[in-house]
Every structure is written in structure tokens, then in C-alpha cells.
Motif scaffolding. Structure first.
Motif, PDB file in Angstrom:
ATOM      1  N   ASP A 199     -28.955   5.972   3.015  1.00 50.21           N
ATOM      2  CA  ASP A 199     -29.682   5.730   4.260  1.00 50.21           C
ATOM      3  C   ASP A 199     -30.064   4.254   4.362  1.00 50.21           C
ATOM      4  O   ASP A 199     -30.820   3.735   3.538  1.00 50.21           O
ATOM      5  CB  ASP A 199     -30.935   6.604   4.314  1.00 50.21           C
ATOM      6  N   THR A 244     -34.125  12.011   4.886  1.00 56.08           N
ATOM      7  CA  THR A 244     -32.817  11.587   4.388  1.00 56.08           C
ATOM      8  C   THR A 244     -32.143  12.693   3.590  1.00 56.08           C
ATOM      9  O   THR A 244     -30.942  12.942   3.747  1.00 56.08           O
ATOM     10  CB  THR A 244     -32.967  10.326   3.518  1.00 56.08           C
ATOM     11  N   ALA A 270     -30.272   9.198  -2.001  1.00 59.69           N
ATOM     12  CA  ALA A 270     -30.960   9.072  -0.710  1.00 59.69           C
ATOM     13  C   ALA A 270     -31.191   7.610  -0.349  1.00 59.69           C
ATOM     14  O   ALA A 270     -30.958   7.190   0.793  1.00 59.69           O
ATOM     15  CB  ALA A 270     -32.287   9.824  -0.746  1.00 59.69           C
TER      16      ALA A 270
END
Length: 320
Positions: A52, A300, A48
Motif C-alpha cells: 500500500d 490494507t 501490508a
């Protein structure tokens, strides 16, 4: 004649938990499940933060490092426990025990260092918000993590070298599910006074200093939050460090609880069972704490899984 001078031929026995045969499948399933949850949960946190761009901040940089260390920490002890349960063997070689102990000390202290750097990050974000991007720049973050690794590696190597100077009997029974430093030292056949001095001094420095740093950071954070006039502002400021504070409390409370209760334990299995809390359970719960209390992580991960679902549907679509 001194027993066990040839330490290279020594065999250690990890007594682990219950020896009752009917409980072995239950223990195997329990620890395998916790290990898989720990690895998958922390890998999701790492993925994650990497995928992101909004999470490319100092807080999530430290969090991804913490997740990596948690995976390494559980991988140091649990796989060997699972192998011993499956093969119904308690044996670990001398070299294997020293190696396991070295990596366990490395990652458990590194966990503490990373939690301290995350506390400092929250301190700067709340107490010096206007200078946050200047103070917590990428170079400083990388340097802090690098120095933490170097110090922890040297610390673990020191203990390993101190263990190598000791003599052990031909067969040593360790009342634990992994080679814990303190117990291994006190099972030696030779004098351990120097080891005890180095061990307690190192623990005071490498564990006490991070704890003091965390305590100081949160004292300043609480003082700054109290000075915020609005209740909404106080809640917003506190929510930015709630997840970290939960992880710190879980890590130190379980770890200190194990060591304070170790002397009162009446069974050799009691200390092993209590140690599961900070060696296995805490790394497993960390991803849940950060994902459940963090909107950015949840958003995310939701987008990550939705994208995988869409890609899977696109690939399978023409075949229908």
C-alpha cells in the motif's frame, strides 16, 4: 589441572522447561503455534506496508523493520527449542550456543533501538507537525535504521568475543531454553570479572539509553497533547501513538520483570518460563496490537485478502 580448557569440545545442555514426558507434546504444540502466529502476523504487517503506497511513511517504515526483527528474534530461539523437544535432546554445541547468543543479543537490542526511533517519529509528528516531512525524510529514516544495525552488530560481536576468552567445563547445564548471555557467562570455569564489567556497562548503554530516549519523547508528547484545546484533538493526537506505547510497555515491562524476578526465582525453570513473555509472546502480540488499533493497517489487510479472494475466484471460475 584446569577443567574444560578445550572449549571447542564443550557441550551445553539447555534444561528448558518441564522434563515430564507427557508434557512434551503440549509444549511442542504450544511453541509451534506461537512461532507460526508470530511469523505469519509479522509477515502480514511487512506485506501490508510494502503493498500500500499510503503506508510508505516513516512510521510504517520503522514498523516493517520492527516486524522483520521480531521474526528474526523468535527464529533465533524457538526452532532450536522445538527440535530439542521433538528429538528429546537438550544438547547444543559450543559453536551453536555462541551463535544463538550472538543473534539473540543483536535482535533484542535492535528491537529496543527501533522502538526508540518510532518514539522519536511520534514526537516529531505531534510536537512539530509542520516540519514533520522535512525532519523525517527518507534519507534520515534509512540512516537511523542503518546506524542501529551497525551499533547492534558491534555490540553483539563484543559479547561473543568476550565469551570466547572464557573456559568451560566439559558439560555445562544452562537452566534456560536458549543460551542467555548472563547465565552462560556465570557458568564459565574461568574468571568472569571482565565479562561482567563489559556486560553491565553495555546493558546500561544499549538498553538504558533507548529507554531514556523513549521516556523523553513521551514526556514531550504528553506536554504537547495537554496544550491542545479540544478533547477531540487530544484524542486524535494520542491515538497516533497508542499502538506504539502499548508495544513499548509490553516489551519493557515483561523484559524488566524477568530480570528483576530472576533473583527471586526458586526453580531453574522459573526464569525460562518468565523469559517466554518478552522473547516469544511480545513479538507474537505486536502485529495484533498494530493491526487492531490501526485503521490503515486493517484497511490494507482487508483489501489484500479481498484481492486474493477475487483472483482465486477468477482462476477457478472457468474450471467450474
Amino acid at each position: 589441572m584446569e577443567p574444560g580448557n578445550d572449549t571447542h569440545r564443550s557441550e551445553f545442555l539447555l534444561l528448558g522447561f518441564s522434563e515430564e514426558p507427557e508434557l512434551q507434546p503440549l509444549l511442542f504444540g504450544l511453541f509451534l503455534s506461537m512461532y507460526l502466529i508470530t511469523v505469519c502476523g509479522n509477515l502480514l504487517i511487512i506485506l501490508a506496508t510494502i503493498s500500500d503506497s499510503h503506508l510508505h511513511t516513516p512510521m510504517y517504515f520503522f514498523l516493517s523493520n520492527l516486524s522483520f526483527v521480531d521474526i528474526c528474534l523468535t527464529s533465533t530461539t524457538v526452532p532450536k527449542l522445538l527440535v530439542n523437544i521433538q528429538t528429546q535432546s537438550k544438547v547444543i554445541t559450543y559453536a551453536g550456543c555462541i551463535t544463538q547468543m550472538n543473534f539473540f543479543v543483536l535482535f533484542i537490542v535492535l528491537d529496543s533501538f527501533l522502538l526508540t526511533t518510532m518514539a522519536y517519529d511520534r514526537f516529531v509528528a505531534i510536537c512539530h507537525p509542520l516540519h514533520y516531512t522535512v525532519i523525517m525524510n527518507l534519507q534520515l529514516c534509512v540512516l537511523v535504521v542503518l546506524i542501529s544495525w551497525i551499533m547492534c552488530v558491534l555490540h553483539s560481536l563484543l559479547h561473543s568475543l568476550m565469551i570466547l576468552r572464557l573456559s568451560f567445563c566439559t558439560q555445562v547445564e544452562i537452566p534456560h531454553f536458549f543460551c542467555e548471555l548472563n547465565q552462560v557467562v556465570h557458568l564459565a570455569c574461568s574468571d568472569t570479572f571482565l565479562n561482567d564489567v563489559v556486560m553491565y556497562f553495555a546493558v546500561a548503554m544499549m538498553a538504558g539509553s533507548p529507554l531514556a530516549g523513549i521516556f523523553y519523547s513521551y514526556c514531550k508528547i504528553v506536554s504537547s497533547i495537554r496544550a491542545i484545546p479540544s478533547a477531540q484533538g487530544k484524542y486524535k493526537a494520542f491515538s497516533t501513538c497508542a499502538s506504539h506505547l502499548s508495544v513499548v510497555s509490553l516489551f519493557y515491562c515483561t523484559g524488566l520483570g524477568v530480570y528483576f524476578s530472576a533473583g527471586a526465582a526458586h526453580s531453574p525453570h522459573s526464569s525460562a518460563a518468565a523469559s517466554v513473555m518478552y522473547t516469544v509472546v511480545t513479538p507474537m502480540l505486536n502485529p495484533f496490537i498494530y493491526s487492531l488499533r490501526n485503521k490503515d493497517i486493517k484497511r490494507t489487510l482487508r483489501r489484500f485478502f479481498e484481492r486474493d479472494t477475487r483472483e482465486g475466484s477468477t482462476i477457478l471460475g472457468p474450471n467450474k
